[in-house]
Enzyme design. Structure first.
Site, PDB file in Angstrom:
ATOM      1  N   ARG A 245       4.523   9.794  -0.575  1.00  0.00           N
ATOM      2  CA  ARG A 245       3.276   9.288   0.010  1.00  0.00           C
ATOM      3  C   ARG A 245       3.352   9.188   1.532  1.00  0.00           C
ATOM      4  O   ARG A 245       2.795   8.295   2.141  1.00  0.00           O
ATOM      5  CB  ARG A 245       2.912   7.927  -0.603  1.00  0.00           C
TER       6      ARG A 245
ATOM      7  N   CYS B  52      -4.884   4.096  -6.235  1.00  0.00           N
ATOM      8  CA  CYS B  52      -3.788   3.127  -6.336  1.00  0.00           C
ATOM      9  C   CYS B  52      -3.727   2.257  -5.083  1.00  0.00           C
ATOM     10  O   CYS B  52      -3.758   2.765  -3.961  1.00  0.00           O
ATOM     11  CB  CYS B  52      -2.454   3.840  -6.527  1.00  0.00           C
TER      12      CYS B  52
END
Length: 288
Positions: A167, A214
């Site tokens: 990420r 998320c």
């Protein structure tokens, strides 16, 4: 009137976020590199697909750049000078290209390497910026090179020149992903579809309501426990703050029940941070 003729409008950013919250800003609809260079000549923010983003109810003071037109199109023809026997390198893919549509085109062409990003409601630039993906694959698995634009100029880099990881693209803040070249493998449409289905099936438990995705990154070094499980074990599924709620389906998702505000979402993020015993790193980008 701008020097390059770029279209500028003042609009609520809630229209452009998957969460559906956010106040007004001056939006620059940029179609060319010349327009992009003009747009970054003053304080700015870059708006991709609006996922993974929580915008303040007051909006933001900076101009907001949205890539469109030619910078939202994809040239998927193999580049004969860059492609090899094992890798197919495409032409330029604009940072404003919607990722779901791109994946459908790649599947139809039997081109593999990005199936793990299926179901992510992002534009290519934003997906590259955060190295979006799933356990089945991530954006940097299918990149050959990136064109980055800053107020100082334009540069092209390869993934090897960036300190990318989970990420995280390693792209310095303030640099915009204007275009990328993809590094793909030859496959067949049925095989690519099978891999996309496998990755998509793993997402079936995720909520279908308005959400930024998320909320937190999975903590490293916590065996077998992702952020969602930790939030669930804290008993927070279904917790509400105003019209925002921690999803009963997947605890790492905050959803908009209708009329939620950014303040509602921040309230839930604070509750999670206080009650989950493990430090969690935010995956959302917060504006401002």
């Amino acid at each position: 009137m701008t020097q390059t003729g770029v279209r500028v409008e003042r609009q609520p950013l809630s229209r452009y976020t998957t969460l559906g919250v956010g106040g007004e800003a001056e939006i620059w609809f940029v179609e060319t590199l010349d327009q992009l260079r003009e747009a970054v000549s003053a304080p700015y923010r870059i708006l991709g697909g609006g996922s993974n983003l929580v915008v303040a109810d007051e909006g933001v003071p900076e101009r907001v750049i949205r890539l469109c037109g030619p910078l939202a199109k994809a040239d998927l023809e193999p580049d004969p000078q860059l492609s090899t026997a094992g890798d197919i390198v495409t032409g330029w893919v604009g940072g404003g290209t919607p990722l779901p549509g791109l994946l459908r085109k790649l599947q139809g062409l039997g081109l593999s390497n990005l199936e793990g990003t299926v179901g992510i409601p992002a534009q290519v630039g934003g997906a590259v910026w955060m190295n979006a993906g799933t356990r089945f694959g991530e954006m940097f698995g299918g990149l050959h090179s990136l064109e980055l634009v800053t107020p100082q100029g334009t540069r092209t880099v390869t993934p090897d020149e960036l300190d990318w990881g989970y990420r995280n693209s390693g792209i310095p803040r303030g640099e915009i992903v204007s275009r990328v070249r993809l590094r793909l493998r030859a496959s067949t449409p049925p095989d690519v579809q099978a891999r996309m289905t496998l990755a998509d099936d793993a997402r079936k438990g995720q909520p279908k309501m308005k959400t930024p995705g998320c909320a937190f990154k999975n903590p490293q070094g916590v065996a077998g426990k992702g952020a969602g499980r930790l939030i669930d074990e804290a008993g927070l599924k279904g917790t509400r703050c105003g019209q925002a709620m921690i999803s009963p389906e997947h605890a790492n998702f905050i959803v908009n029940l209708g009329g939620a505000t950014a303040a509602d979402v921040h309230g839930l993020l604070d509750i999670i941070r206080r009650q989950v015993p493990v430090p969690l790193e935010l995956e959302y980008e917060l504006w401002p």
